[in-house]
Design an enzyme around this catalytic site. Structure first.
Site, PDB file in Angstrom:
ATOM      1  N   HIS A 363       0.835  -1.203   0.000  1.00 11.33           N
ATOM      2  CA  HIS A 363       0.000   0.000   0.000  1.00 11.33           C
ATOM      3  C   HIS A 363       0.866   1.247   0.000  1.00 11.33           C
ATOM      4  O   HIS A 363       0.539   2.246  -0.629  1.00 11.33           O
ATOM      5  CB  HIS A 363      -0.901   0.015   1.232  1.00 11.33           C
ATOM      6  CG  HIS A 363      -1.633  -1.264   1.422  1.00 11.33           C
ATOM      7  ND1 HIS A 363      -2.051  -1.708   2.636  1.00 11.33           N
ATOM      8  CD2 HIS A 363      -1.995  -2.200   0.529  1.00 11.33           C
ATOM      9  CE1 HIS A 363      -2.654  -2.864   2.494  1.00 11.33           C
ATOM     10  NE2 HIS A 363      -2.621  -3.178   1.233  1.00 11.33           N
ATOM     11  N   CYS A 676      -3.713  -0.725 -18.833  1.00 13.89           N
ATOM     12  CA  CYS A 676      -3.483   0.207 -17.722  1.00 13.89           C
ATOM     13  C   CYS A 676      -2.497  -0.298 -16.675  1.00 13.89           C
ATOM     14  O   CYS A 676      -2.394   0.272 -15.609  1.00 13.89           O
ATOM     15  CB  CYS A 676      -4.801   0.576 -17.056  1.00 13.89           C
ATOM     16  SG  CYS A 676      -5.586  -0.804 -16.222  1.00 13.89           S
TER      17      CYS A 676
END
Ligand code: PEP
Ligand code: MG
Length: 752
Positions: A363, A676
């Site tokens: 994260h 992407c």
């Protein structure tokens, strides 16, 4: 602990403390100290070796060896018994030193007459400072109590060294003054120069020696009680921690209540240490064990113990994470690891981040990417070297960090930053130009985002829209599930700030590495292939329904583009789409305005979907290739595992064949397709994708300039012909062929 040893040890520590307080320079202090230790340990020799640099130990003071050897005798790390103690961080105790493997005879010290040897590391929370040695003429092994006693003394020496007690008279070659280089891995590209800002600064212990063991025991007991309370509170406040969360918290609780941990610290206190020095001594030893522990479970538990020791030290010393010092002008955050919420708290002020742990998919890495600051991960041991304010250079491209760099290194680094700035200026000049290749083909370039703070880049980078808005960050950085109204407001602000450019929201992609702290997590043997993304959304419908409602409300009166992540099977897409239709009906039934237009896509992130029936493609308004996941499943190589991650090249023929096939299948069904994953932002990869037919790419904003600049220089047909020729010739890796043609294109463009 025998009474005699206890009182002797305490007396010795008091004498050491008095030496610290007495006038005189660092060398005088060390000389007095070695004298006291030899005397107290009934040994003829006591010597202190300190690190001169990261690999060299120097004899800095001795009682019993020849005085001329001081500051002359040097050993490399691992050399001789002293070097071995330093390298392993473990004591060596022998009655016959010359018979020990690796024994090195040093004639200048007159050592041959002392067969018995006891050496212990001088270390401070895992940071190696030197080695303390006692030797005796009588051929005997030192007793366990004596070894323990000498370790306690070494601990006090480490604290004294930290306080600068041996500085001056060249006695203490400081470990925090020399340039140091750390080789880690790339978490996020880019380069930055700044000053160190420690996420958790070191605790300074000013009183390593305790006068009154009863008082120190009581202080420790009080601090441990407080620690238990905070741990209990943590357990109570963490909502729905799940089996794994509970296990971690229970391990914390177990340590906080561990009798043997407490007992060892009490023994240290009985030998004369203050409560905080006792905590730190046990922490140092746990760190030394951590370094050699291979078992990941054991490593995690040792980390827990390390965290608890830090908390305990902060309770005892009253020193919080906040040192009261001002953050430097260009802070580079240095931490063991950091959570996304903590990283976001620092916000835009940070110039870069260096972590001892971390991973590319963590994260923290996602946030660093969103903040567009360089991130180096796996910079082992940097926290023991770095001090707040130290000059530091972070090279996110190569994963190298220079701490306190030499001026020549810093100058070369500045040149690199200047060149990058120059290139950025050139890219800024292209901002309003299309990504049109020499042959006339135009490619649509969008950006990836995940934070409100990313939106200004839409204007600055010249992106045509947001091709991927990762919605999980808002979930990851909270302590509870965000409310629908909060999400709707946030998504509406995202759309407002996009000023009419399209934004493709990707619904919640949690599970695998992205574990929400407040959601029940099941123990899965292989989470990347487990219950994640759309699988969670379809099984636990509440959160996805709520998110879909928030998106519909945010886009009321304007177009809504959304896609579902990790679709592996056509039925999953159909179910998710049906769920969206239900929410639209519900909203319409309550009279709320609906989006003016709806585009619903699927992320193609598993090879299975590339082979789905034509009807599947026709159901989708668009397909977005999630290359990060697709590549990991195609090659069966974990994207977060550094050992295997780089083993397989995106520009290998099999992977490019897969991309080509997906593009062809989408074209055949008339479905727009884009890419992407991170590879879209790498110029050579982007050019190859375009050559294989992709006309839409989404990447981090900083990559748009370099990718556009390259596309504008090439002839797509020419690149395609080179790729086809290399494939026909049976090449497995097409990178050499691709980069050669791109280099030629760049050279002729700059000549023109
Ligand atoms: C991908 O897998 O390529 C992707 C864009 O999704 P994420 O990196 O968030 O898994
Ligand atoms: Mg993905």
């Amino acid at each position: 602990m025998p009474e005699r040893t206890e009182s002797e040890s305490r007396r010795l520590l008091r004498r050491l403390r008095d030496s610290l307080a007495a006038p005189g320079g660092g060398q005088d202090r060390l000389d007095r100290i070695t004298h006291h230790i030899a005397d107290s340990m009934r040994s003829q020799v006591c010597s202190v070796y300190l690190f001169r640099d990261a690999d060299t130990l120097e004899l800095c003071a001795t009682e019993g060896l020849r005085a001329e050897a001081v500051h002359r005798t040097r050993l490399r790390l691992g050399e001789g018994l002293v070097g071995r103690v330093a390298r392993t961080g473990r004591p060596i105790n022998t009655a016959d030193a010359p018979a020990q493997p690796g024994f090195r005879y040093m004639p200048e010290t007159g050592e041959e007459v002392f067969p018995s040897f006891l050496g212990v590391p001088i270390q401070r929370v895992g940071e190696k400072l030197g080695v303390l040695v006692v030797q005796s003429r009588e051929a005997r092994e030192y007793t366990e109590d004596e070894v323990y006693g000498l370790e306690v003394v070494a601990m006090v020496l480490a604290e004294m060294a930290e306080l600068g007690a041996f500085l001056g008279n060249e006695a203490q070659p400081s470990t925090h003054r020399f340039p140091a280089v750390f080789r880690g891995d790339t978490g996020q590209e880019g380069a930055a120069e700044g000053q160190v800002w420690l996420h958790e600064p070191r605790v300074v212990i000013t009183n390593p020696v305790g006068d009154d063991p009863d008082k120190e025991r009581a202080r420790l007991a009080e601090a441990v009680a407080m620690l238990r309370q905070t741990v209990d509170q943590m357990v109570a406040e963490t909502e729905m921690p799940g089996a794994e969360g509970e296990a971690v918290l229970e391990a914390y609780r177990m340590f906080a209540n561990s009798k043997s941990w407490l007992r060892r610290m009490e023994e240290d206190i009985d030998l004369g240490l203050s409560a905080e020095a006792a905590v730190e001594k046990e922490q140092s030893q746990a760190r030394a064990r951590l370094e050699s522990a291979a078992d990941p479970y054991l490593r995690d538990r040792l980390h827990d113990l390390d965290d608890l020791s830090n908390r305990l030290l902060r309770i005892l010393t009253g020193q919080g994470s906040d040192t009261g010092g001002a953050m430097p002008a260009n802070p580079i955050l240095v931490a063991r690891n950091i959570g996304p919420a903590e990283l976001l708290d620092y916000g835009r002020s940070l110039r870069g981040v260096v972590l001892e742990e971390g991973s590319v998919g963590s994260h923290a890495a996602i946030v660093a990417r969103a903040l567009a600051i360089p991130l180096v991960i796996h910079a082992a041991r940097i926290r023991s070297e770095a001090l707040n304010g130290d000059p530091i250079l972070v090279d996110g491209d190569s994963g190298i960090v220079h701490l306190r760099p030499e001026e020549t290194v810093a100058a070369a680094f500045r040149d690199k930053i200047a060149m990058q700035a120059e290139a950025q200026k050139m890219y800024a000049g292209l901002r309003d130009l299309p990504a049109t290749a020499r042959c006339g083909t135009t490619v649509r370039l969008c950006m990836n985002a995940g934070l409100m703070a990313d939106l200004p880049s839409l204007e600055g980078s010249g992106a045509e829209g947001v091709g991927l808005f990762r919605t999980e960050l808002q979930f990851l950085t909270r302590t509870r599930v965000p409310r629908r109204s909060e999400l709707a407001a946030l998504y509406a602000r995202v759309l407002d700030n996009a000023h009419g450019k399209p934004v493709v929201f990707r619904t919640l992609d949690i599970g695998s590495d992205k574990v929400l702290p407040y959601m029940k997590r099941i123990d899965e043997p292989n989470p990347a292939m487990g219950w994640r993304a759309i699988r969670v959304g379809l099984d636990k419908r509440g959160v996805l329904q709520m998110q879909l409602q928030a998106l519909i409300r945010a886009a009321a009166g304007r177009p809504l583009h959304l896609m579902f992540p990790f679709v592996a099977d056509a039925t999953e897409f159909a179910s998710a789409r049906a769920m969206l239709d239900e929410q639209l009906e519900r909203e319409a039934a309550t009279g709320r305005p609906l989006p003016t237009e709806l585009q619903v896509g699927a992320m193609l992130e598993t090879p299975s979907l590339a082979f789905a029936a034509p009807a599947f493609f026709r159901q989708c308004d668009f397909i977005s290739i999630g290359g990060n996941d697709l590549k990991q499943f195609f090659f069966a190589a974990d994207r977060e595992n550094e050992r295997v991650r780089r083993r397989y090249d995106t520009l290998s023929a099999p992977f490019l064949n897969l991309i080509e096939m997906i593009v062809a299948r989408c074209d055949a069904e008339g479905v727009p397709v884009s890419f992407c994953g991170e590879d879209a932002g790498r110029p050579a990869e982007a050019a190859a994708f375009v050559a294989l037919g992709l006309r839409s790419l989404s990447m981090r904003p900083a990559s748009i300039g370099p990718v556009k600049s390259l596309i504008r220089r090439i002839d797509i047909g020419e690149l395609r012909a080179v790729i086809d020729a290399a494939r026909a010739a049976g090449e497995t890796n097409l990178r050499p062929a691709v980069t050669a043609v791109l280099a030629r294109a760049s050279a002729s463009a700059s000549a023109a």
